[in-house]
Design a protein around this motif. Structure first.
Motif, PDB file in Angstrom:
ATOM      1  N   ASP A 152       0.833  -1.199   0.000  1.00 44.36           N
ATOM      2  CA  ASP A 152       0.000   0.000   0.000  1.00 44.36           C
ATOM      3  C   ASP A 152       0.880   1.267   0.000  1.00 44.36           C
ATOM      4  O   ASP A 152       0.702   2.173  -0.818  1.00 44.36           O
ATOM      5  CB  ASP A 152      -0.892  -0.056   1.253  1.00 44.36           C
ATOM      6  N   TYR A 153       1.871   1.301   0.914  1.00 40.27           N
ATOM      7  CA  TYR A 153       2.775   2.452   1.008  1.00 40.27           C
ATOM      8  C   TYR A 153       3.537   2.648  -0.291  1.00 40.27           C
ATOM      9  O   TYR A 153       3.676   3.774  -0.784  1.00 40.27           O
ATOM     10  CB  TYR A 153       3.782   2.260   2.152  1.00 40.27           C
ATOM     11  N   ALA A 154       4.060   1.544  -0.838  1.00 40.06           N
ATOM     12  CA  ALA A 154       4.864   1.635  -2.049  1.00 40.06           C
ATOM     13  C   ALA A 154       4.020   2.172  -3.207  1.00 40.06           C
ATOM     14  O   ALA A 154       4.471   3.000  -4.013  1.00 40.06           O
ATOM     15  CB  ALA A 154       5.431   0.260  -2.399  1.00 40.06           C
ATOM     16  N   TRP A 155       2.769   1.686  -3.270  1.00 37.88           N
ATOM     17  CA  TRP A 155       1.858   2.098  -4.337  1.00 37.88           C
ATOM     18  C   TRP A 155       1.541   3.592  -4.199  1.00 37.88           C
ATOM     19  O   TRP A 155       1.559   4.351  -5.157  1.00 37.88           O
ATOM     20  CB  TRP A 155       0.591   1.256  -4.222  1.00 37.88           C
ATOM     21  N   ALA A 156       1.262   4.012  -2.952  1.00 37.22           N
ATOM     22  CA  ALA A 156       0.839   5.394  -2.728  1.00 37.22           C
ATOM     23  C   ALA A 156       1.999   6.362  -2.918  1.00 37.22           C
ATOM     24  O   ALA A 156       1.822   7.447  -3.475  1.00 37.22           O
ATOM     25  CB  ALA A 156       0.260   5.529  -1.326  1.00 37.22           C
ATOM     26  N   GLY A 157       3.173   5.953  -2.459  1.00 40.16           N
ATOM     27  CA  GLY A 157       4.322   6.844  -2.567  1.00 40.16           C
ATOM     28  C   GLY A 157       4.042   8.207  -1.949  1.00 40.16           C
ATOM     29  O   GLY A 157       4.429   9.239  -2.489  1.00 40.16           O
ATOM     30  N   GLY A 158       3.286   8.238  -0.859  1.00 35.94           N
ATOM     31  CA  GLY A 158       3.020   9.498  -0.178  1.00 35.94           C
ATOM     32  C   GLY A 158       1.829  10.254  -0.731  1.00 35.94           C
ATOM     33  O   GLY A 158       1.462  11.316  -0.239  1.00 35.94           O
ATOM     34  N   ARG A 159       1.190   9.729  -1.768  1.00 39.57           N
ATOM     35  CA  ARG A 159       0.047  10.431  -2.365  1.00 39.57           C
ATOM     36  C   ARG A 159      -1.195  10.356  -1.483  1.00 39.57           C
ATOM     37  O   ARG A 159      -1.364   9.418  -0.698  1.00 39.57           O
ATOM     38  CB  ARG A 159      -0.293   9.810  -3.718  1.00 39.57           C
ATOM     39  N   GLN A 160      -2.067  11.317  -1.663  1.00 39.67           N
ATOM     40  CA  GLN A 160      -3.343  11.287  -0.975  1.00 39.67           C
ATOM     41  C   GLN A 160      -4.421  11.583  -2.002  1.00 39.67           C
ATOM     42  O   GLN A 160      -4.257  12.457  -2.843  1.00 39.67           O
ATOM     43  CB  GLN A 160      -3.353  12.335   0.135  1.00 39.67           C
ATOM     44  N   VAL A 161      -5.521  10.823  -1.968  1.00 42.72           N
ATOM     45  CA  VAL A 161      -6.630  11.077  -2.894  1.00 42.72           C
ATOM     46  C   VAL A 161      -7.726  11.787  -2.113  1.00 42.72           C
ATOM     47  O   VAL A 161      -8.087  11.354  -1.010  1.00 42.72           O
ATOM     48  CB  VAL A 161      -7.167   9.758  -3.486  1.00 42.72           C
ATOM     49  N   ASN A 162      -8.251  12.880  -2.690  1.00 38.31           N
ATOM     50  CA  ASN A 162      -9.283  13.638  -1.993  1.00 38.31           C
ATOM     51  C   ASN A 162     -10.645  13.430  -2.631  1.00 38.31           C
ATOM     52  O   ASN A 162     -10.742  12.964  -3.777  1.00 38.31           O
ATOM     53  CB  ASN A 162      -8.932  15.124  -1.994  1.00 38.31           C
ATOM     54  N   ALA A 163     -11.668  13.777  -1.887  1.00 38.33           N
ATOM     55  CA  ALA A 163     -13.041  13.581  -2.363  1.00 38.33           C
ATOM     56  C   ALA A 163     -13.248  14.265  -3.719  1.00 38.33           C
ATOM     57  O   ALA A 163     -13.947  13.747  -4.586  1.00 38.33           O
ATOM     58  CB  ALA A 163     -14.027  14.123  -1.340  1.00 38.33           C
ATOM     59  N   ALA A 164     -12.610  15.411  -3.896  1.00 36.92           N
ATOM     60  CA  ALA A 164     -12.790  16.161  -5.144  1.00 36.92           C
ATOM     61  C   ALA A 164     -12.294  15.386  -6.360  1.00 36.92           C
ATOM     62  O   ALA A 164     -12.749  15.618  -7.477  1.00 36.92           O
ATOM     63  CB  ALA A 164     -12.062  17.499  -5.044  1.00 36.92           C
TER      64      ALA A 164
END
Lengths: 346, 498
Positions: A152-164
């Motif tokens: 999960d961490y590797a995939w995200a690479g620090g990204r965050q997805v927002n509702a928008a």
């Protein structure tokens, strides 16, 4: 033909049946009573607790844990445990949200199916480790707890997805209501009823109980133990995938840390709900009620202005109380059965 | 009658590590026959049963079904072929109901899943056919062993088993229950079932069976028509020697009372058990499996609580439910299951011997390896232990030598009362005699020995007095002169008025 047998039997076997039935019901009934007391007391102090907004919140808050508790019950009944559920929720929630954010055209149904499938694959990994490679479930799923979270961490690479970033039709899954009942709660209820029915009325469902009740006898009875254990983990994983979808839709903001630590809430709900941690007995209804009770207590404590730190301690105390109650009931049943058998023999 | 056996074993062998449990055994089971399998404990009967039931696969040899070679990859295959086994310890699901235990995996179904009503009726019909009263909805937890076996038999019936293997089914049954079981067995025989019947009670074999196959130390000794032989012949085939030489109990004069048990009761387990054991005496506690013998021993030693009564060691009352107090008072217990309860299998011989008496090998807060080793070496010689190195894990020893390690562990403490539970179970004949010699010597040196044993020859050969338990009560006390196979068994099965 059964007339003589049943009339004589109702005295002897009936007593034991009533006793065991009563104890089984006592668990679920006990939770319902605890819920009633909780609502009565909290409502008396602060009537807004019984208002629609508050009840809706409680249902929303307990829905995801209840869904996970249903999946966990499938695994616990077979005398195993799945610690990795929270990581599966995190992985599927983030994965689903990311796909939607990056590809606005993808139909929501495909994303849901994909998340459930991803959860099932994670469950299959657990199932193969436990059922086939015979790694103790506690260790195997502790390992995958870290492994899935790491992916999960590797995939995200620090990204965050927002509702928008996500389409409204997807977010509606977590926020809309049908006849005033939040959709996630309805989903959890439908899953609960379906799984509850399967556990009671399908041969495969009964075999899960048999495996947890006496693993060696299950082998001797010709039950395909390995296959059933893998199936229980896969089903649990798929439900965790579904829970991931609901999580992303409900909270809108998703990163790689989603649901961290939730596995303990889930297991607490299962245990409070009367599912024997060593397998063989308990129902998904009890587990779901357990989730509802824990969520209600959290809400009630907030309404009663109890310190948030103390809430955790109270949840812990409740868990221990549930286990102590189980133990006392089990000892009393054993003593009663022993005494009865002895009386009959004399 | 059909001349093809339903099921045959042909020259079957099975080894576990270095132990050859079964060696080239052949066995034919014909429809409509009750075939007895005789042999001492450890003769290979249970292994043979597990081969028939598909739990073990033979290393060599073949299994023939209706004359055709088959392979049982697992219990499911054997069941499919119509082989049903009633184990000594029934294997039920304690959390599930009786009817679910019978029909697990084969529950009657309607369009809406499992049809509980049909299942209940089918279970009731089976119980009616067996002539027993059991509630299909009752959970299996809490059933007596006799009732659990009936559930197993009902299960076999529901599967239309053609071969029914009963592994010591009568060991825990009372007289009525045995009669009821034999009724069921005869019905099945008339219906063309082949039965393989295993029992330690000779008179049962002679009553029920048509042929008998005898095993000794894993090998096939003989297959005879029951009508052609006498019980004495059968015993000679099983033992392969005269009995008298086996159990050399020295005559000793009984000293003062070392262990006094007064009206000991644990509700639902045993009731009003009173007896004494004097120094220099070996007292046997006989009875059927499940009669409450081991439970009495566990209570005396403080593992389980008791509800009423008292235990005195050397004239002093023992604190209940405290193994520490029991050990301090000079009690020692060699448990029934040495692998689970008596030994730490991965630890070395010397450490195991040192476990129960750390005080003697302690230097300050630490355990002295040197002291432990020298003490272990000393006991190894005294008990004639066969081993390579004292540092080897006990796991590598044979069953008999493992038992010696358990004995050494307790003897090293110098106990005044020694309780041994099934001291020779699963031990080869030679070592068995040594264990007996050892117990006899101990008694000779003034130790009070309480011996629980299910092997009658051992009880009769070793004991100065025989106490017999039946369903949680002490029903008979027989001095050596009066203890015979008949009197002990009669009391143990509740058939005597004693």
């Amino acid at each position: 033909m059964t007339a003589t047998a049943t009339s004589a039997e109702s005295v002897r076997g009936g007593g034991a049946r009533r006793l065991v039935d009563r104890v089984a019901r006592v668990r679920e009934l006990g939770i319902v009573i605890a819920l009633a007391v909780l609502f009565a007391v909290t409502g008396a102090v602060n009537p807004t607790f019984l208002g629609y907004a508050s009840l809706r919140d409680i249902l929303l808050n307990s829905a995801i844990v209840a869904l996970l508790a249903v999946g966990q019950t499938l695994v616990v009944i077979t005398r195993n445990v799945d610690l990795s559920v929270s990581s599966v929720v995190g992985l599927t929630a983030f994965g689903g949200a990311l796909v939607l954010a990056d590809n606005p055209g993808v139909p929501v149904a495909v994303v849901i199916a994909g998340c459930v499938l991803l959860g099932a694959v994670c469950g299959a990994v657990n199932g193969l480790l436990v059922g086939v490679a015979k790694v103790p479930a506690l260790v195997a799923t502790l390992g995958t707890l870290y492994a899935f979270r790491g992916i999960d961490y590797a995939w995200a690479g620090g990204r965050q997805v927002n509702a928008a970033d996500m389409p409204d039709s997807f977010l509606a899954l977590g926020t809309s209501s049908v006849l005033g009942v939040p959709l996630p709660a309805l989903v959890a209820l439908v899953v609960l009823l379906v799984v509850g029915w399967m556990l009671r009325n399908l041969r495969s469902g009964r075999e899960l109980y048999a495996i947890g009740s006496n693993p060696e006898a299950a082998v001797l009875a010709g039950i395909r133990v390995r296959r059933r254990i893998v199936a229980a983990f896969v089903a649990g994983g798929a439900l965790a995938g579904l829970a991931g979808v609901l999580w992303a839709a409900r909270f809108g903001t998703v990163d790689a840390t989603v649901a961290t630590g939730k596995e303990l809430d889930v297991i607490a709900a299962v245990v409070v709900g009367g599912v024997a941690i060593f397998g063989g007995s308990g129902t998904v209804y009890g587990a779901a009620l357990g989730a509802l009770l824990l969520a209600s207590i959290t809400s009630a404590l907030a309404v009663l202005r109890v310190d948030a730190l103390a809430q955790t301690a109270i949840n812990g105390a409740l868990l221990i109380a549930a286990i102590v109650l189980d133990r006392i009931l089990a000892l009393r049943v054993a003593a009663a059965l022993r005494r009865r058998r002895f009386r009959d023999a004399a | 009658m059909d001349l093809t056996p339903v099921l045959s074993l042909s020259q079957v062998s099975k080894a576990f590590g270095a132990v050859r449990a079964v060696r080239e055994v052949s066995l034919d089971l014909y429809p409509g026959e009750v075939h007895a399998l005789a042999g001492e404990n450890g003769a290979g009967k249970s292994t043979l049963v597990k081969i028939l039931s598909g739990v073990h696969r033979p290393d060599t040899g073949r299994i023939l079904l209706d004359g055709e070679p088959v392979e049982f990859a697992g219990p499911a295959d054997a069941q499919q072929a119509g082989v049903a086994v009633i184990y000594q310890e029934p294997t039920l699901f304690p959390d599930l109901s009786v009817m679910e235990n019978i029909f697990m995996g084969r529950q009657p179904r309607s369009r809406f899943g499992i049809d509980r009503r049909a299942m209940r009726e089918a279970a009731s019909a089976l119980f009616t056919r067996l002539g027993v009263r059991l509630d299909p909805d009752q959970p299996a937890r809490g059933l007596s062993i006799a009732d659990q076996q009936l559930v197993e038999i009902a299960k076999a019936l529901s599967r239309q088993a053609r071969v029914l293997v009963m592994d010591e089914p009568t060991a825990a049954l009372s007289g009525n229950e045995v009669a009821r079981l034999f009724g069921v067995a005869k019905t099945l025989r008339e219906q063309g079932c082949a039965l393989l019947f295993i029992s330690h009670r000779l008179e049962e074999m002679f009553e029920l069976c048509t042929r008998v196959t005898t095993l000794r130390d894993g090998g096939h000794v003989a297959t005879d028509l029951i009508a052609d032989i006498t019980p004495d012949d059968l015993v000679r085939r099983m033992v392969g020697r005269e009995l008298d030489a086996l159990f050399p109990k020295q005559e000793t004069d009984a000293g003062e009372v070392a262990l006094k048990v007064g009206r000991l009761t644990r509700e639902g387990v045993f009731t009003d058990v009173s007896f004494e054991v004097r120094r220099g005496e070996i007292v046997a506690l006989a009875g059927l499996v499940g009669a409450g013998r081991s439970e009495v021993a566990r209570a005396i030693f403080g593992i389980d609580r008791w509800d009423a009564g008292s235990v005195e060691v050397g004239g002093r009352r023992l604190r209940p439910a405290s193994p520490t107090a029991a050990m301090a008072a000079g009690l020692a217990l060699v448990p029934e299951d040495r692998r689970q309860q008596g030994l730490v299998m991965d630890l070395s011989i010397e450490r195991n011997i040192g476990l129960a008496g750390p005080a003697a090998v302690r230097r300050g807060p630490l355990v002295s390896r040197a002291a432990e080793r020298s003490r272990a070496a000393d006991w190894a010689v005294r008990l004639r232990l066969k081993y390579a190195r004292l540092a080897d894990p006990v796991d590598v020893l044979s069953g008999g030598n493992q038992q010696k390690v358990v004995l050494a562990k307790w003897l090293a403490r110098g106990p005044s009362v020694l309780i041994v539970d099934e001291p020779t179970r699963g031990i080869d004949v030679g070592t068995k005699a040594e264990v007996h010699r050892l117990l006899s010597e101990l008694a000779g040196s003034g130790v009070a020995v309480l011996m629980i044993s299910s092997e009658l020859p051992e009880v009769l050969g070793m004991a100065d007095r025989v106490l017999v338990m039946h369903e949680g009560r002490l029903v008979a006390e027989l001095p050596r002169a009066q203890a015979t196979e008949e009197t002990v068994m009669a009391a143990a099965t509740g058939r005597s008025a004693a």
